[in-house]
Design an enzyme around this catalytic site. Structure first.
Site, PDB file in Angstrom:
ATOM      1  CD  GLN A   1     -20.555  39.264  21.623  1.00  0.00           C
ATOM      2  OE1 GLN A   1     -21.781  39.217  21.663  1.00  0.00           O
ATOM      3  NE2 GLN A   1     -19.796  39.234  22.708  1.00  0.00           N
TER       4      GLN A   1
ATOM      5  CG  ASN B   1     -25.326  32.271  26.076  1.00  0.00           C
ATOM      6  OD1 ASN B   1     -25.639  32.588  24.920  1.00  0.00           O
ATOM      7  ND2 ASN B   1     -24.537  33.011  26.817  1.00  0.00           N
TER       8      ASN B   1
ATOM      9  CB  SER C   1     -27.963  17.068  28.099  1.00  0.00           C
ATOM     10  OG  SER C   1     -27.447  15.821  27.705  1.00  0.00           O
TER      11      SER C   1
ATOM     12  CD  GLN D   1     -26.367  13.004  29.372  1.00  0.00           C
ATOM     13  OE1 GLN D   1     -26.525  13.987  28.649  1.00  0.00           O
ATOM     14  NE2 GLN D   1     -25.191  12.418  29.512  1.00  0.00           N
TER      15      GLN D   1
ATOM     16  CG  HIS E   1     -24.839  18.047  30.648  1.00  0.00           C
ATOM     17  ND1 HIS E   1     -23.641  18.526  30.195  1.00  0.00           N
ATOM     18  CD2 HIS E   1     -24.930  16.773  30.217  1.00  0.00           C
ATOM     19  CE1 HIS E   1     -23.016  17.567  29.509  1.00  0.00           C
ATOM     20  NE2 HIS E   1     -23.785  16.496  29.518  1.00  0.00           N
TER      21      HIS E   1
ATOM     22  CD  GLU F   1     -28.676  15.084  23.817  1.00  0.00           C
ATOM     23  OE1 GLU F   1     -27.646  15.680  23.428  1.00  0.00           O
ATOM     24  OE2 GLU F   1     -29.217  15.328  24.919  1.00  0.00           O
ATOM     25  CG  HIS F   2     -27.565  10.973  25.146  1.00  0.00           C
ATOM     26  ND1 HIS F   2     -27.772  12.210  25.735  1.00  0.00           N
ATOM     27  CD2 HIS F   2     -26.468  11.097  24.365  1.00  0.00           C
ATOM     28  CE1 HIS F   2     -26.823  13.044  25.329  1.00  0.00           C
ATOM     29  NE2 HIS F   2     -26.034  12.407  24.492  1.00  0.00           N
TER      30      HIS F   2
ATOM     31  CG  ASP G   1     -21.484  12.758  26.558  1.00  0.00           C
ATOM     32  OD1 ASP G   1     -22.224  12.896  25.564  1.00  0.00           O
ATOM     33  OD2 ASP G   1     -21.875  12.956  27.722  1.00  0.00           O
TER      34      ASP G   1
ATOM     35  CG  HIS H   1     -41.417  26.391 -17.568  1.00  0.00           C
ATOM     36  ND1 HIS H   1     -41.592  27.708 -17.241  1.00  0.00           N
ATOM     37  CD2 HIS H   1     -40.676  25.853 -16.556  1.00  0.00           C
ATOM     38  CE1 HIS H   1     -41.002  27.966 -16.092  1.00  0.00           C
ATOM     39  NE2 HIS H   1     -40.429  26.847 -15.651  1.00  0.00           N
TER      40      HIS H   1
END
Length: 441
Positions: free
Chosen positions: A197, A220, A243, A265, A268, A333-334, A367, A426
């Protein structure tokens, strides 16, 4: 609680290594039909009923006793109050981190540019900030004030006129650190709504929530699904997966350090991924022993255990060159280059969200307070994506100004190409601007 690990051991020399690695890396954020339909229904309700739908969903999903939308709006004074409610140490840490993030992102700003050709034709690019950005922030216990800084500050540095933040407060649980971070980062308006929402409200606007141009921030499965559906109506940053950390180590770093880096990580969530690559088999054994030794001391041991056992791995490679090849295939990612001379290996890395150089540079510093953004591409998307930055809140317009001579010369080229595409209008549009003398020729 009893915890134990059975982290996968892979060897790049194994003929089935690539298949095992790809299986380990596979992860898809798939919304089932029920989630998808629920999100579509929520978006439809917000579009049709605006504020009333937001209040209803917030009552139902977050257990907040809101009588009207006014109960879900926090003004600037409330954000400033949060600064007084956190500890002096927390405020100092937030301000220091914010300053470092701001300083780093100031260097990313792009300016407009133009150049003039010999015949007077002017070409260029106009860089303009977005008018309004929306920031989604998870609420309740899963609160990340660092994410507020990382998302809001680049927008402000880019020159975004208004940053609107949405953050759920389940059962009325307000996180003062998050509000304090919003105050420090310069967030302009805050609505205590969340879920699909909130995404719908930002994308389409309601009587009270202004429509934004781009929505950034983690959430989420309902938030991710809603972002997918509103993309096109607004821009989005990315659909982030769990992650990830990949540590490449030459075997000379303290194994306890490496184990804790992997935990950083893994804690998480259960789907997070922590992988270590090294050419030193004995070192992998020592890290495995450190994992078993340190895991029982962790507050989130249960989550770490499931993450390590389910998606973690210790990978032995032939040498550091092969370690680089594996790193590029994973596109993490890392990426920690926990080696003696990380600068020497940096040119070999093609795909990574953020690269942490040397033994003393833990991913955790990135981070929170190093400066570069911690919103990074996951699930291998570092092959074609970049960290969130100022450039995500700026748009570019091309500038074309033709002199009379320039329009005439370009007209010949445009005419040939347009007629080749059978687009006569054109061609004639360009030909009208060809100088009479040149037409005669």
């Amino acid at each position: 609680m009893t915890v134990s690990t059975a982290i996968a051991r892979l060897n790049a020399a194994d003929p089935d290594f690539v298949r095992h690695l790809d299986h380990l890396l596979s992860w898809e954020s798939v919304s089932d039909d029920a989630v998808n339909q629920r999100v579509l229904d929520i978006i439809k309700a917000v579009r049709e009923r605006g504020d009333a739908a937001l209040v209803e969903f917030t009552q139902r999903f977050d257990g907040v006793d809101a009588k009207s939308i006014d109960d879900l709006i926090l003004d600037r004074a409330r954000l400033e109050l949060a600064l007084t409610r956190i500890t002096p140490a927390q405020r100092e840490a937030l301000e220091k981190a914010a300053n470092r993030v701001r300083m780093y992102h100031e260097r990313q700003k792009q300016d407009s540019w133009q150049y003039t050709e010999a015949d007077g034709t002017v070409l260029g690019q106009k860089v303009t900030p977005l008018d309004r950005a929306g920031l989604y922030v998870p609420g309740g216990k899963a609160s990340y004030p660092s994410s507020v800084l990382m998302n809001a500050i680049p927008a402000k540095v880019a020159g975004v006129t208004e940053v609107v933040m949405v953050v759920p407060t389940p059962r009325g649980e307000v996180n003062e650190l998050v509000l304090a971070a919003a105050c420090i980062a310069g967030v302009d308006r805050v609505f205590t709504v969340g879920g699909a929402q909130a995404v719908a409200a930002l994308a389409y606007g309601t009587e009270s929530v202004p429509q934004v141009d781009k929505i950034v921030g983690p959430g989420n499965i309902y938030v991710a699904t809603a972002k997918r559906h509103v993309f096109g109506q607004v821009g989005i940053d990315m659909i982030a997966g769990p992650s990830e950390i990949l540590v490449v180590c030459d075997g000379q770093t303290d194994p306890d350090w490496i184990a804790m880096d992997l935990f950083s990580q893994a804690e998480h969530d259960e789907d997070a991924q922590a992988i270590l690559v090294s050419p030193d088999a004995a070192f992998l054994d020592r890290v495995a022993a450190s994992i078993d030794k340190l895991l029982p001391t962790m507050e989130r041991a249960g989550i770490i255990e499931k993450s390590i056992n389910g998606r973690g791995a210790l990978i032995q490679v032939r040498d550091m060159q092969q370690a680089m090849e594996v790193a590029n295939r994973i596109a993490p990612e890392h990426l920690e280059l926990s080696v003696a001379d990380p600068q020497a290996w940096l040119p070999h890395i093609r795909h990574a969200g953020a690269i942490f150089m040397g033994r003393h540079t833990s991913e955790a510093l990135g981070d929170y307070c190093a400066g570069p953004n911690h919103v990074l591409p996951t699930s291998g998307t570092a092959r074609f994506s970049s960290p969130l930055g100022v450039y995500d809140f700026q748009k570019r317009s091309s500038i074309i100004f033709c002199s009379e001579q320039g329009a005439s010369e370009l007209g010949h080229t445009a005419s040939v190409l347009a007629r080749g595409e059978s687009l006569t209008a054109h061609a004639r549009s360009a030909e009208y601007r060809i100088l009479t003398q040149e037409k005669g020729n």
